[in-house]
Enzyme design. Structure first.
Site, mmCIF file in Angstrom:
data_model
loop_
_atom_site.group_PDB
_atom_site.id
_atom_site.type_symbol
_atom_site.label_atom_id
_atom_site.label_comp_id
_atom_site.label_asym_id
_atom_site.label_seq_id
_atom_site.Cartn_x
_atom_site.Cartn_y
_atom_site.Cartn_z
ATOM 1 N N GLY A 108 40.869 46.307 45.985
ATOM 2 C CA GLY A 108 39.827 46.270 46.971
ATOM 3 C C GLY A 108 38.431 45.745 46.402
ATOM 4 N N THR A 112 41.904 39.090 44.337
ATOM 5 C CA THR A 112 42.586 37.973 44.836
ATOM 6 C C THR A 112 41.829 37.019 45.480
ATOM 7 O OG1 THR A 112 44.310 39.335 45.324
ATOM 8 C CG2 THR A 112 44.446 37.552 46.708
ATOM 9 N N ASN A 157 42.338 48.884 50.219
ATOM 10 C CA ASN A 157 42.112 47.370 50.475
ATOM 11 C C ASN A 157 43.310 46.996 51.509
ATOM 12 O OD1 ASN A 157 41.958 44.886 50.441
ATOM 13 N ND2 ASN A 157 42.492 44.436 48.329
ATOM 14 N N SER A 160 45.859 44.431 49.594
ATOM 15 C CA SER A 160 46.028 44.643 47.987
ATOM 16 C C SER A 160 47.162 44.066 47.391
ATOM 17 C CB SER A 160 46.167 46.350 48.075
ATOM 18 O OG SER A 160 46.082 46.645 46.660
ATOM 19 N N SER A 161 46.796 43.556 46.207
ATOM 20 C CA SER A 161 48.134 42.756 45.345
ATOM 21 C C SER A 161 48.668 44.070 44.677
ATOM 22 C CB SER A 161 47.370 41.751 44.375
ATOM 23 O OG SER A 161 46.795 40.957 45.139
ATOM 24 N N GLY A 387 43.398 46.581 38.128
ATOM 25 C CA GLY A 387 42.433 47.234 37.389
ATOM 26 C C GLY A 387 42.740 48.417 37.152
ATOM 27 N N GLU A 389 43.124 52.173 37.128
ATOM 28 C CA GLU A 389 43.570 53.185 38.342
ATOM 29 C C GLU A 389 43.415 54.437 37.699
ATOM 30 O OE1 GLU A 389 47.404 52.255 40.064
ATOM 31 O OE2 GLU A 389 46.211 50.260 41.037
#
Length: 1108
Positions: A108, A112, A157, A160-161, A387, A389
């Site tokens: 989020g 991307t 997000n 989210s990827s 990132g 987590e």
């Protein structure tokens, strides 16, 4: 518009965190907040870009912004992601250095979008051309495809990827893109089977069900209702701001641009549908004789549809869900699966099927976008990966994600220090060692081949016997108990006597970003990632063309008894390869930060941002950057910016820029320990020194502004005074000129008045003299006139007297002669009196009759049959003859008014009357319609230019007719052209001649007696034109067509007269067969026009509407 020449100009907060003073966590967060509140979402840490997600659109990504940052120095403008992208691209293009852009941050934070902005900027500034644009479009359009299959809605997000992506974009020596290669890391395939509350499965499932057409869903055996699929969460199936139907169309278009064939797209959608169907398969227990439970499929309908999609025999897949075959050397052991194991096998198949499909998509995209040339390429890598987590419940996925971030942090610190050291060496500045936290010890704790956590996890997975997550934790407690960054309930670092936040089934690792608690539940299963061999072999047997590529291990001819590599081993190898790849490139960093958890604009949560700043290591990054010299700048821009602080350098410095900077700093009394001179740059150690220079520059600029204002105001006042002086001279000159003009005009006016009075007096004197002379002449003339009048009247009286005498003599003589005649006539009067009276009366009657005809004569119209009544019977002959003569006279006069064309029309009308009157019901309606002939205006219409050139003779008639088809009785439009020697049928659309028949070959024309427009043109047997038979046509101008045909055939000397056959039933020759055309009266259902229907092979029936 103000043009900025440095990021220090009009700075909101501090644009580069290296210059932040004082430097602590609170001032760091406060600077980010201040810039965020003013829509400044980008901030630098040296060459690192911090990007805050604004959660709204900002006008800073326009084409104008692209041009503004193009070919500009990195620190020349405000911080922006375009500045980093431009710096990386120019370094790659001009210095031949491979580049890498690392984008990190939590879900989020906008990773991307940041990667998209970098790629779009590079695409905008690189070369143009058809092939280059195609490559750029393919590279950009690969993003929507991968996002659809690899992104999902999470609580943090909406897009989210759920996988890591690294793209190498390859350029030629000019800097034009040639292609690219995409690598993917650790797709979160567990999301396929289960999603946390408030989250969705991957986008493609919802896009397919929402955006696919009804036919597509029918082929895939799917329904639009999300609730019918167990793998789709329903609490967040629809997301505000996401249009799944439009996104599906975008994905289809992107796949086409990237290079997917239509059949490949269909194969991919079939596999997506198969995953949805797989989730609906449910199992029930069934007891066996030996006491073991066996699983069976409850409802086989979903299983059947899935097998049809993949081309698998239903019995093969059903057995694979019920039994498991274990091979050891030469032995095979088959065991039954209970319900729990069957569900595990189903979910494992779904996860593997989707994960391998995603890997195949990446491979297929790489085939399309890879560079074709085999020469050496320049490469720019873009890394978009998870990132760090830290969740409430952290499992195996978070463990390996954080391991990857540890490696990225390690390479980040190493490359940053190396870059600093290289710049110091390049500039000739003495390098001092920088103390920093080295996280190599944490990386070693995780990846050590002997005692690392991943190695122990692999060893535990391969160990025979009972293996559980608890045995894995016991092993960690045994080997890692004394490690300073590892904690558990049984380790020496846990302080378990007072620390109650550490459960028994968990362990904690002190990462560079903070402590993270991991729950060991599921570590072993997720690391194994087993798919039963029976399912692999069943998938390999499928006729679906992709299945053998996705499940090569299912080939019975190539059975491999070795266990496949674990998920941890594969990820460790991938990360190792990624690190080696990054080591060979010049790094560029983008650190993405999420300002709040509400995904809302204008909200800045300090605690959340502080948490991200910590685990991204941004404070550590600033300290490393500031450990030597906080600020450095080339001599030329530095001198240009601060030259007004020294009288010797202001306004222009004539010598080398370095000498000017030395003079400047000496004059400003900057301590020598605060700066150092490099070969091309000045290095400033403390930000306070820079800000002091900025304050002095700002004050100096104010003084310079005051001086400029003073000089400008003086110049403006002088200019105004000179303008007023010049204006006064001009006004005085114009006034004097005006006064002289007025004086001259008065003198001129007085002179003119005196001249006019003098000329008037002279004119009046001459006028009086002329009038006197005129009166004298008039008096003489009047006296002479009176004298001549008297003489004339005297002579007139004499002449009148003589005339009266002569008249009197004549009258007396006439009376005398009359008396003599009456005396003689009286003797014969009584004998001839009756006859004389009769003749006189007859003459008077006839005179009255002719005078009466003058007023009662009818109009000159030949069709006017009125005539005055006969007054006397003895005038009957004369009355009739006069009527006939008058009618012939007015007919001749009416004919004299006709032109040759009008005569021909009336002759045609007359001939039509002779042919059709009282024979054809359609004739009366045609009498009032003029014969136009050329209804198509064939000579004027350019559409028929080709047809006009094909017809050499003059066209007598051109109209659209319908040619009746014998097979079904329907008509097709044709162009009908008539000339003096033949008639032509041509195609209405193309103008191509279909048939040209000489008129001598036409023997007769057949029509009905009713009000239809059908007619048959019968051709002479044996002629060349009769090879295809007669023509059955219909037209709205039937009377005119047949009349012109008959008239043309009659006037030609070498042609036989064309017969007109009027009958309600006649025969028409179609090739070898004769067909009877029969006309009948139809009812109201037939409409207002005649309709032709085929009754049999020998009969065509035409229904004609009844006359009203």
């Amino acid at each position: 518009m103000e043009v900025k020449t440095s990021l220090l100009d009009n700075m909101i907060g501090v644009g580069d965190m290296v210059l932040l003073e004082p430097l602590n966590e609170d001032s760091f967060i406060e600077n980010l907040r201040k810039r965020f509140d003013h829509n400044e979402i980008y901030t630098y840490i040296g060459s690192v870009v911090i990007s805050m997600n604004p959660y709204r659109s900002l006008p800073i990504f326009t084409p104008e912004k692209v041009e503004e940052y193009r070919n500009r120095n990195f620190y020349e403008l405000s911080p922006h992601i375009y500045a980093l992208a431009d710096e990386a691209y120019r370094s790659l293009r001009d210095q031949d250095k491979d580049q890498c852009i690392l984008i990190t941050g939590e879900s989020g934070a906008g990773k991307t979008e940041a990667s998209k902005l970098v790629m779009s900027y590079v695409a905008a500034v690189c070369g143009k051309g058809q092939e280059v644009n195609k490559v750029k479009e393919q590279l950009l359009q690969s993003n929507p495809v991968l996002e659809a299959f690899g992104n999902a809605k999470t609580v943090r997000n909406d897009n989210s990827s759920r996988f890591g992506k690294y793209m190498d974009i390859e350029f030629d020596f000019k800097g034009d893109p040639l292609g690219g290669v995409i690598s993917n890391y650790l797709l979160e395939k567990s999301r396929v089977c289960k999603q946390p509350r408030g989250e969705r499965n991957f986008h493609i499932f919802y896009q397919l069900l929402s955006g696919a057409s009804g036919d597509t869903l029918t082929k895939l055996k799917l329904d639009r209702d999300f609730s019918k699929y167990n793998y789709l969460s329903l609490d967040s199936a629809t997301v505000n701001g996401l249009d799944d139907a439009a996104s599906f169309r975008t994905v289809r278009n992107a796949m086409q641009i990237v290079g997917f064939m239509e059949d490949e797209v269909q194969l991919v959608l079939e596999l997506v549908a198969a995953v949805l169907k797989l989730g609906n398969i449910e199992f029930k227990p069934e007891s066996r004789v030996n006491g073991f439970d066996e699983s069976r499929v409850k409802d086989k309908n979903d299983l059947k549809e899935m097998c049809e999609l993949l081309g698998i025999e239903q019995s093969v897949l059903e057995r694979a869900f019920s039994y498991r075959t274990v091979e050891a050397k030469m032995e095979k052991v088959s065991t039954t699966l209970n319900v729990a194991q069957a569900y595990y096998a189903r979910d494992a198949l779904a996860k593997n099927l989707y994960s391998r499909l995603f890997s195949w998509l990446v491979t297929r995209i790489n085939e399309s976008i890879k560079a074709q040339a085999k020469t050496r390429h320049k490469v720019m890598g873009v890394l978009d990966i998870y990132g760090f987590e830290i969740f409430e419940d952290n499992s195996f996925e978070q463990f390996i994600i954080n391991y990857c971030n540890e490696k990225l942090q390690q390479i980040f610190i190493e490359l940053t220090l190396r870059e600093e050291q290289e710049e110091y060496v390049r500039e000739g500045i003495e390098w001092t060692n920088i103390e920093y936290f080295n996280n190599a010890v944490i990386c070693d704790l995780i990846e050590n081949n002997q005692n690392g956590i991943l190695a122990m996890l692999d060893e535990e997975c391969l160990r025979p016997g009972t293996v559980t997550d608890d045995t894995f934790l016991d092993k960690l407690n045994t080997i890692c108990a004394e490690h300073q960054h590892f904690e558990s309930r049984l380790s020496k670092n846990s302080k378990f006597l007072t620390d109650h936040s550490l459960p028994h089934s968990c362990f904690r690792i002190q990462h560079y970003a903070g402590k993270v608690l991991y729950r060991v539940e599921g570590f072993v299963d997720k690391n194994n990632d087993l798919l039963y061999r029976d399912l692999s072999q069943a998938m390999y047997k499928a006729t679906h063309s992709l299945m053998r590529q996705l499940f090569p291990e299912g080939n019975p001819a190539k059975v491999n008894l070795k266990r496949p590599p674990t998920a941890g081993f594969q990820f460790k190898a991938s990360v190792g390869g990624l690190m080696k790849n990054l080591q060979t490139k010049n790094p560029n960093y983008i650190r993405c930060i999420k300002p709040n958890d509400k995904k809302a604009a204008h909200i800045f949560t300090d605690s959340l941002v502080c948490h991200q700043v910590r685990y991204l290591g941004l404070m550590e990054n600033v300290r490393v950057r500031r450990a030597g010299y906080a600020f450095r700048q080339p001599y030329e821009p530095c001198l240009e910016r601060y030259k007004m602080l020294c009288k010797q350098t202001w306004p222009h410095w004539r010598g080398p820029a370095r000498d000017g900077v030395e003079v400047l700093l000496t004059d400003c009394s900057v301590p020598a320990e605060e700066f150092a001179y490099g070969r091309s740059k000045i290095f400033i150690r403390n930000p306070r020194t820079l800000f002091t220079l900025e304050e002095r520059r700002r004050a100096c600029l104010e003084d310079l502004a005051t001086l400029i204002q003073k000089i400008y105001r003086g110049w403006k006042c002088r200019t105004h005074f000179l303008l007023l002086k010049k204006s006064q001279v001009v006004v005085a000159a114009w006034y004097r000129r005006y006064a002289q003009q007025k004086k001259y005009e008065k003198i001129k006016s007085a002179t003119l008045v005196m001249q006019s009075f003098t000329r008037g007096w002279k004119a009046r004197k001459i006028l009086r003299q002329l009038k006197y002379e005129k009166r004298c002449k008039e008096a003489v003339t009047t006296i002479a006139a009176y004298w001549h009048g008297t003489q004339a009247r005297r002579e007139l009286r004499c002449l009148k007297e003589e005339a009266r005498r002569k008249h009197a003599v004549a009258v007396i003589w006439a009376y005398w002669r009359g008396l003599q005649v009456r005396r003689e006539y009286r003797k014969f009067f009584r004998a001839n009196a009756g006859k004389k009276i009769y003749c006189f009366i007859i003459q008077r009657i006839m005179q009255k009759y002719f005078l009466g005809l003058k007023t009662t004569v009818p109009s000159l119209s030949p069709i006017d049959n009125t005539w005055s009544a006969q007054p006397y019977s003895f005038l009957e002959g004369a009355h009739t003859e006069l009527r006939r003569i008058f009618h012939l006279w007015r007919c001749k006069k009416h004919r004299g008014q006709f032109t040759e064309e009008k005569k021909a029309v009336y002759e045609e009308k007359l001939e039509a009357s002779e042919i059709f009157k009282d024979k054809k019901a359609l004739y009366p309606s045609s009498v009032s319609q003029p014969f136009k002939g050329d209804y198509l205006e064939i000579h004027k219409n350019p559409k028929y230019q080709k047809l006009n050139s094909a017809v050499e003779e003059k066209v007598l008639l051109a109209d659209v007719v319908n040619k009746i088809n014998r097979a079904n009785g329907k008509g097709s439009p044709r162009l009908f052209l008539l000339t003096k020697s033949n008639f032509v049928l041509a195609d209405q659309k193309t103008g191509q001649v279909k048939a040209s028949v000489p008129l001598p070959d036409l023997t007769s024309v057949s029509v009905s007696t009713q009000s239809d427009g059908f007619f048959a043109l019968k051709l002479k047997e044996g002629s060349a034109s009769a090879a295809k038979g007669d023509f059955l046509l219909s037209s709205e101008h039937l009377i005119e067509i047949i009349t012109k045909l008959h008239r043309t055939g009659t006037t030609a000397a070498d042609k036989d007269q064309i017969n007109i056959d009027i009958s309600d039933e006649f025969l028409v020759q179609f090739k070898q067969d004769k067909v009877c055309v029969k006309f009948i009266q139809g009812g109201p259902k037939n409409g207002t026009s005649a309709a032709c229907k085929r009754k049999n092979n020998r009969l065509l029936e035409v229904s004609v509407p009844s006359s009203p």
